[in-house]
Design a protein around this motif. Sequence first.
Motif, mmCIF file in Angstrom:
data_model
loop_
_atom_site.group_PDB
_atom_site.id
_atom_site.type_symbol
_atom_site.label_atom_id
_atom_site.label_comp_id
_atom_site.label_asym_id
_atom_site.label_seq_id
_atom_site.Cartn_x
_atom_site.Cartn_y
_atom_site.Cartn_z
ATOM 1 N N TRP A 165 0.830 -1.210 0.000
ATOM 2 C CA TRP A 165 0.000 0.000 0.000
ATOM 3 C C TRP A 165 0.863 1.258 0.000
ATOM 4 C CZ3 TRP A 165 -0.381 4.147 3.271
ATOM 5 C CH2 TRP A 165 -1.436 5.026 3.015
ATOM 6 N N GLY A 166 2.005 1.175 0.684
ATOM 7 C CA GLY A 166 2.882 2.337 0.728
ATOM 8 C C GLY A 166 3.384 2.702 2.112
ATOM 9 N N VAL A 167 3.300 1.787 3.058
ATOM 10 C CA VAL A 167 3.883 2.048 4.372
ATOM 11 C C VAL A 167 5.400 1.927 4.263
ATOM 12 C CG1 VAL A 167 4.122 1.144 6.738
ATOM 13 C CG2 VAL A 167 1.856 1.320 5.693
ATOM 14 N N ASP A 168 6.105 2.903 4.786
ATOM 15 C CA ASP A 168 7.568 2.878 4.808
ATOM 16 C C ASP A 168 7.982 1.987 5.977
ATOM 17 O OD1 ASP A 168 10.293 3.340 5.215
ATOM 18 O OD2 ASP A 168 10.144 5.398 4.476
ATOM 19 N N TRP A 169 8.150 0.699 5.675
ATOM 20 C CA TRP A 169 8.353 -0.296 6.729
ATOM 21 C C TRP A 169 9.634 -0.058 7.518
ATOM 22 C CZ3 TRP A 169 4.732 -2.895 8.845
ATOM 23 C CH2 TRP A 169 5.074 -3.818 9.838
ATOM 24 N N ASP A 170 10.708 0.267 6.830
ATOM 25 C CA ASP A 170 11.975 0.490 7.533
ATOM 26 C C ASP A 170 11.849 1.650 8.524
ATOM 27 O OD1 ASP A 170 13.204 -1.604 6.200
ATOM 28 O OD2 ASP A 170 13.974 -0.308 4.604
ATOM 29 N N GLU A 171 11.195 2.697 8.090
ATOM 30 C CA GLU A 171 11.018 3.874 8.949
ATOM 31 C C GLU A 171 10.181 3.541 10.186
ATOM 32 O OE1 GLU A 171 8.337 7.847 8.763
ATOM 33 O OE2 GLU A 171 9.689 7.581 7.053
ATOM 34 N N ILE A 172 9.069 2.876 9.958
ATOM 35 C CA ILE A 172 8.177 2.598 11.084
ATOM 36 C C ILE A 172 8.757 1.517 12.003
ATOM 37 C CG2 ILE A 172 6.662 0.952 9.922
ATOM 38 C CD1 ILE A 172 4.338 2.352 11.446
ATOM 39 N N LEU A 173 9.466 0.576 11.430
ATOM 40 C CA LEU A 173 10.106 -0.448 12.246
ATOM 41 C C LEU A 173 11.141 0.191 13.177
ATOM 42 C CD1 LEU A 173 10.040 -3.531 12.679
ATOM 43 C CD2 LEU A 173 11.889 -3.708 11.013
ATOM 44 N N ASP A 174 11.866 1.147 12.658
ATOM 45 C CA ASP A 174 12.831 1.872 13.477
ATOM 46 C C ASP A 174 12.114 2.702 14.545
ATOM 47 O OD1 ASP A 174 15.528 2.745 14.086
ATOM 48 O OD2 ASP A 174 14.954 4.679 13.210
#
Length: 119
Positions: free
Chosen positions: A12-21
């Motif tokens: 969908w477009g979630v910035d996974w690396d950013e949110i995981l951090d």
Amino acid sequence: MDAGFKAELIEWGVDWDEILDRFMGNEDLIAKFMFKFLNDQSMSDLTKYLAEKNVSEAFKAVHTLKGVSANLGLKGFLTPVCELTEILRAGSMYGYEEKYDKIKPKYDELIAILTKYNV
């Protein structure tokens, strides 16, 4: 976190690396806050106030949506949300339809994903 849920969010477009951090690697916490987005009223408020041509209240709603979206890494619609924020911040509604028409379908897609996995 369900692997399918994670995959759909990323697609969908979630910035996974950013949110995981941001959530210190805790995927369950990410899921918890993603599901809380289902209760966020900023999009419905934005829709209401745009229809009423209430620029100041529409600005408050889109600014809230922008903040929540940035915090959750919702890059799938963050650019048009930011652009609409600036239009309304200027006290204008000129060109808002184009931005809103990019935001609303992406918002609906995200809500469908969240609803699907919120069991």
